[in-house]
Design a protein around this motif. Structure first.
Motif, short mmCIF file in Angstrom:
data_model
loop_
_atom_site.label_atom_id
_atom_site.label_comp_id
_atom_site.label_asym_id
_atom_site.label_seq_id
_atom_site.Cartn_x
_atom_site.Cartn_y
_atom_site.Cartn_z
N UNK A 1 0.88 -1.13 0.07
CA UNK A 1 0.09 0.04 0.03
C UNK A 1 0.78 1.23 0.04
N UNK A 2 0.86 2.09 -1.12
CA UNK A 2 1.62 3.26 -1.23
C UNK A 2 0.65 4.49 -0.54
N UNK A 3 1.08 5.07 0.55
CA UNK A 3 0.28 6.13 0.98
C UNK A 3 0.16 7.39 0.27
N UNK A 4 0.87 7.46 -0.85
CA UNK A 4 0.94 8.76 -1.51
C UNK A 4 1.67 9.82 -0.84
N UNK A 5 2.21 10.76 -1.74
CA UNK A 5 2.99 12.08 -1.41
C UNK A 5 2.52 12.75 -2.32
N UNK A 6 2.23 14.12 -1.76
CA UNK A 6 2.00 15.03 -3.04
C UNK A 6 2.90 15.55 -4.13
N UNK A 7 2.71 15.34 -5.25
CA UNK A 7 1.32 15.28 -5.85
C UNK A 7 0.94 13.84 -6.61
N UNK A 8 1.53 13.01 -5.85
CA UNK A 8 1.24 11.53 -6.20
C UNK A 8 0.19 10.90 -5.38
N UNK A 9 -0.87 10.48 -6.22
CA UNK A 9 -1.95 9.58 -5.54
C UNK A 9 -1.50 8.24 -4.63
N UNK A 10 -2.15 8.02 -3.87
CA UNK A 10 -1.93 6.77 -3.30
C UNK A 10 -2.53 5.54 -3.88
N UNK A 11 -2.24 4.44 -3.75
CA UNK A 11 -2.26 3.08 -4.69
C UNK A 11 -1.92 1.97 -4.11
N UNK A 12 -2.85 0.87 -4.28
CA UNK A 12 -2.52 -0.36 -3.83
C UNK A 12 -2.22 -1.53 -4.63
N UNK A 13 -1.32 -2.31 -4.38
CA UNK A 13 -1.01 -3.43 -5.49
C UNK A 13 -2.26 -4.41 -5.35
N UNK A 14 -1.91 -5.31 -6.64
CA UNK A 14 -2.84 -6.56 -6.45
C UNK A 14 -2.33 -7.22 -5.54
N UNK A 15 -3.52 -8.14 -4.89
CA UNK A 15 -2.89 -9.02 -3.75
C UNK A 15 -1.99 -10.27 -4.40
#
Length: 597
Positions: free
Chosen positions: A237-251
């Motif tokens: 799980x990438x928490x995000x860091x402006x300006x980049x949005x958070x994203x989660x990998x596939x399981x």
């Protein structure tokens, strides 16, 4: 710029001449209007009264700005613009900036400019720009004339940049306890995402023992081990860091398999063990490194507690070693170790400490064990001092008490050597408590006080006075005979069973009320007189001598004591006076007359 200057002559011209002049001006105006590039013209006339004259004019071009550049930081909403001012022609009076949406061709004013509110510098910031892709043009302005630049480069305003996260594993399936490295790669359409990546197993955070969970060039890693078998669903799980949005990998399915294990005895079997002899510390290890548990396969011969083997009977002792496994390891095959235990002797240990303050009438619980584990019996070797019933020792007299401990043995153990325990028994101690409350207003000659006291032995307590000049005691009655501190003493001398008690005392104050001295006797002597009376403790006395039968003077008193000698008396009859005093209070004086010699 076109300048036309007319030199006016002083003389007036005729009306036809004025018509010719008007015709010339009109021709000049038409010529200016036919210039192809944006131009600026300015006309001056030195005087309007002249009827004729000559003039000249020139033109100049208003050029467009160049090198328009637009830039915006990732995630930003403010576009920075710069351009170059025209290098030819007249100088613009200001600039108007226009933003065009490349998707819709919609154009709007930018940087807060308009035809009437231009910027005068060659840069500006277009703030609060919505997401989209844009081109900018800059329009030079001067006195109603305009010149528009070429389009700037395209810029894209994107406040949030979408990211994607991919997850890989170094080994699947892996084994329980085997380190596994998970690698998360975070990518974006533009720029390099930064920040933290959390690794999760079934939604719960994974404790990473290694790797870095902070993105470096878009990559984060987590090294961990799994303590049990099963298939786990791993996500990054990438928490995000402006300006980049958070994203989660596939399981990612991580399979963890169980391991096998074996047991090996690491301690050598004893070769000369006997029943009741030294214990044996058994040791074994499992290839899983999990702890091994031990039990006895022959409990009549040996018992096991933890890793300690105790020999309780003769025969073959078999120690069993087991490892039950856990989520990571399957149960190990049981290992055994067997050896012979021979019949042995036994010994007795008295485990209770001998009393150090045994007194007649008391009891003591004796305890002892035999190395055989068989029961120990007790008896008294000094029945006149102590008796034994089971394990209870009762003290019946003073002297040395000796207790005997025996174990007769059985088919496995020989009789143990008798053990003895000896200690002294003394008379019982006792203490005294004075149970009556000391009086708070005792006065000499006043009411008596009845003192009471008891002893822990129940024996009677005797009472006496420690200050006979203040108080006397008869039985339990205290009589107050003088002023001061009365000390009452309580004693119990003991008997055959009890030692004497420590003396107790009770002290309190006894006051004295001034009373007329008694038994006054005066004896004349040459030139004086000697006087005696019965003094009372706690009182002081004052004396004086008067002529004849005169009463005593109020200020003529002098401190004195019984047996005082007063000199300087006159011949004839005189009177000797004495009074008692306490706390500023004086008694009625006693008096006696005498004749001087």
């Amino acid at each position: 710029m076109l300048r036309a200057t007319l030199r006016h002559r002083r003389e007036r011209r005729a009306a036809p001449s004025r018509g010719v002049r008007a015709l010339r001006v009109g021709v000049l105006f038409l010529a200016l209007m036919t210039i192809s590039a944006p131009s600026y013209a300015f006309w001056t006339q030195a005087a309007v009264a002249a009827a004729s004259g000559t003039g000249s004019g020139s033109t100049s071009t208003l050029s467009a700005p160049t090198a328009v550049n637009a830039s915006v930081p990732n995630g930003g909403t403010s576009v920075s613009l710069t351009w170059s001012a025209p290098t030819t022609g007249v100088s613009p009076g200001g600039y108007r900036v226009i933003r065009t949406d490349t998707a819709t061709s919609s154009a709007v004013a930018a940087c807060g400019t308009s035809a009437t509110s231009p910027v005068t510098t060659t840069s500006c910031v277009d703030g609060a720009v919505p997401d989209g892709t844009y081109r900018y043009t800059v329009v030079a302005l001067r006195s109603g004339w305009t010149a528009t630049s070429a389009d700037s480069n395209s810029v894209t305003v994107l406040q949030i940049i979408a990211t994607t996260t991919a997850l890989t594993t170094s080994a699947s399936p892996s084994l329980v306890g085997q380190p596994v490295t998970f690698t998360a790669t975070v990518a974006a359409a533009s720029g390099a995402p930064s920040g933290l990546v959390a690794f999760r197993s079934g939604g719960s955070a994974i404790s990473c023992s290694g790797g870095s969970q902070t993105l470096s060039s878009g990559v984060a890693t987590c090294v961990t081990t799994f303590g049990s078998t099963g298939t786990r669903s791993i996500t990054a799980v990438y928490a995000g860091s402006a300006p980049f949005a958070a994203s989660t990998s596939s399981a990612l399915s991580q399979v963890v398999n169980q391991q096998t294990q074996t047991i090996t005895f690491t301690s050598s079997a004893p070769t000369s063990e006997t029943v009741g002899g030294p214990t044996y510390a058994v040791a074994a290890s499992a290839t899983s490194s999990l702890p091994v548990t031990f039990t006895s396969g022959t409990s009549a011969v040996c018992s096991v507690n933890g890793s300690t083997v105790t020999f309780v009977g003769s025969g073959t002792c078999t120690v069993l070693a087991d490892q039950a496994g856990n989520a990571a390891y399957a149960p190990a095959t049981q290992a055994t170790q067997s050896f012979t235990v021979a019949k042995a002797s036994q010994a007795i240990t008295i485990t209770s400490a001998a009393p150090t303050n045994a007194t007649r009438g008391g009891t003591y619980t004796v305890a002892a064990t035999a190395t055989s584990g068989l029961a120990v019996t007790f008896s008294s070797a000094t029945s006149s001092v102590c008796t034994v019933s089971g394990s209870t020792v009762t003290f019946v007299g003073a002297g040395t008490c000796t207790i005997q401990a025996d174990q007769p043995g059985n088919g496995t153990y020989a009789a143990a050597a008798q053990k003895l325990q000896s200690f002294q028994v003394v008379k019982a101690a006792q203490s005294i408590t004075i149970t009556s409350t000391a009086p708070t207003s005792a006065a000499a000659g006043g009411a008596i006080y009845t003192v009471t006291a008891s002893s822990t032995s129940g024996l009677p307590v005797s009472i006496s006075s420690g200050t006979t000049s203040v108080c006397t005691v008869s039985g339990s009655t205290v009589t107050f005979v003088g002023g001061g501190t009365c000390v009452v003493l309580a004693d119990q001398p003991g008997d055959a069973a009890y030692a004497p008690a420590a003396q107790k005392s009770q002290s309190f104050a006894v006051t004295v009320t001034p009373t007329t001295p008694t038994m006054l006797v005066v004896v004349p002597i040459p030139g004086g007189v000697t006087a005696t009376w019965v003094p009372v403790a706690g009182l002081t006395y004052e004396c004086q001598v008067t002529n004849g039968a005169s009463p005593p003077g109020a200020t003529s008193w002098t401190a004195c004591s019984s047996g005082v000698t007063v000199t300087g008396t006159k011949n004839g009859t005189s009177t000797f006076y004495v009074r008692s005093v306490r706390g500023g209070v004086a008694s009625t004086p006693a008096s006696a007359s005498f004749s001087g010699i």
